[in-house]
Motif scaffolding. Structure first.
Motif, PDB file in Angstrom:
ATOM      1  N   UNK A  55       2.901  10.840  -7.149  1.00 58.37           N
ATOM      2  CA  UNK A  55       4.047  10.123  -7.053  1.00 58.37           C
ATOM      3  C   UNK A  55       3.960   8.789  -6.853  1.00 58.37           C
ATOM      4  N   UNK A  56       2.948   8.335  -6.088  1.00 55.26           N
ATOM      5  CA  UNK A  56       2.953   6.880  -5.868  1.00 55.26           C
ATOM      6  C   UNK A  56       2.188   6.138  -7.064  1.00 55.26           C
ATOM      7  N   UNK A  81      -1.510  -0.041  -5.741  1.00 56.97           N
ATOM      8  CA  UNK A  81      -0.388  -0.142  -6.757  1.00 56.97           C
ATOM      9  C   UNK A  81       0.543  -0.656  -5.663  1.00 56.97           C
ATOM     10  N   UNK A  82       0.716  -0.162  -4.609  1.00 59.43           N
ATOM     11  CA  UNK A  82       1.626  -0.588  -3.616  1.00 59.43           C
ATOM     12  C   UNK A  82       1.524  -2.232  -3.066  1.00 59.43           C
ATOM     13  N   UNK A  83       0.268  -2.308  -3.030  1.00 55.50           N
ATOM     14  CA  UNK A  83       0.080  -3.662  -2.711  1.00 55.50           C
ATOM     15  C   UNK A  83       0.339  -4.678  -3.968  1.00 55.50           C
ATOM     16  N   UNK A  84       0.237  -4.240  -5.314  1.00 55.11           N
ATOM     17  CA  UNK A  84       0.435  -4.644  -6.491  1.00 55.11           C
ATOM     18  C   UNK A  84       1.836  -4.912  -6.746  1.00 55.11           C
ATOM     19  N   UNK A  95      -3.906  -4.926 -10.324  1.00 54.48           N
ATOM     20  CA  UNK A  95      -2.989  -4.544  -9.085  1.00 54.48           C
ATOM     21  C   UNK A  95      -1.557  -4.630  -9.625  1.00 54.48           C
ATOM     22  N   UNK A  96      -1.114  -5.961  -9.975  1.00 51.64           N
ATOM     23  CA  UNK A  96       0.422  -6.161 -10.708  1.00 51.64           C
ATOM     24  C   UNK A  96       0.618  -5.163 -11.502  1.00 51.64           C
ATOM     25  N   UNK A  97      -0.436  -4.791 -12.776  1.00 53.38           N
ATOM     26  CA  UNK A  97       0.080  -3.824 -13.679  1.00 53.38           C
ATOM     27  C   UNK A  97       0.369  -2.563 -13.163  1.00 53.38           C
ATOM     28  N   UNK A  98      -0.511  -2.106 -12.174  1.00 58.51           N
ATOM     29  CA  UNK A  98      -0.398  -0.706 -11.276  1.00 58.51           C
ATOM     30  C   UNK A  98       0.961  -0.791 -10.450  1.00 58.51           C
ATOM     31  N   UNK A  99       1.387  -1.894  -9.953  1.00 52.18           N
ATOM     32  CA  UNK A  99       2.429  -2.170  -9.118  1.00 52.18           C
ATOM     33  C   UNK A  99       3.648  -2.168  -9.910  1.00 52.18           C
TER      34      UNK A  99
END
Length: 163
Positions: free
Chosen positions: A18-19, A73-76, A30-34
């Motif tokens: 879900x995350x 991803x959360x950080x991103x 990370x930004x793309x994951x975010x």
């Protein structure tokens, strides 16, 4: 370390799928994951996340598979911290290793509403809800964990120690 932001709430047993859904696991930025963070929880959830967000979650946040992509991803997405009643153990460790602040504080989760203005003092172990003017306490991190978080994760921590 002090974080300030707006509360966003999620439920219990939010798993790593879900995350960050599996179809994005090939991404390394990370930004793309975010951009897809918590898309598996609610399709439009990524639009709610930015650098002024603090996530408040029920029990067992980060359960499921042991994927480092989830805290990454959360950080991103720009999220400052995650406060939960409890975390899945491997997610908690991965989050610390990647420099994401994760705090267990059931009382805060119970008493914070979506949109509340929050201030977290990690060093003092205090969460202040500016909207309701309530204070909540949590156990401060040991010195080494604080150093890892301040170095943006274990990689940064060891780079600092090496130099």
């Amino acid at each position: 370390m002090i974080f300030q932001g707006n509360a966003i709430k999620v439920g219990r047993n939010i798993d790593t799928d879900q995350i960050i859904p599996a179809q994005y696991l090939t991404l390394t930025d990370s930004k793309k994951l975010g951009e897809h963070c918590l898309e598996g929880y609610k399709k439009d959830f990524p639009e709610l996340l930015d650098d002024k967000t603090i996530i408040f979650a029920e029990e067992n946040f980060g359960c499921g598979s042991s994927r480092e992509h989830a805290p990454f991803a959360i950080k991103g997405a720009g999220v400052k911290a995650v406060v939960a009643k409890s975390f899945a153990r491997i997610f908690f460790r991965n989050a610390i290793n990647l420099g994401l602040t994760v705090i267990e504080c059931p009382e805060a989760v119970e008493n914070v509403e979506k949109g509340d203005k929050i201030k977290i003092n990690v060093d003092k172990g205090k969460i202040y809800n500016k909207s309701s003017r309530e204070n909540f306490k949590f156990s401060p991190f040991p010195k080494m964990i604080k150093e890892i978080l301040m170095a943006d994760g274990v990689t940064g921590y060891f780079k600092e120690k090496k130099s």
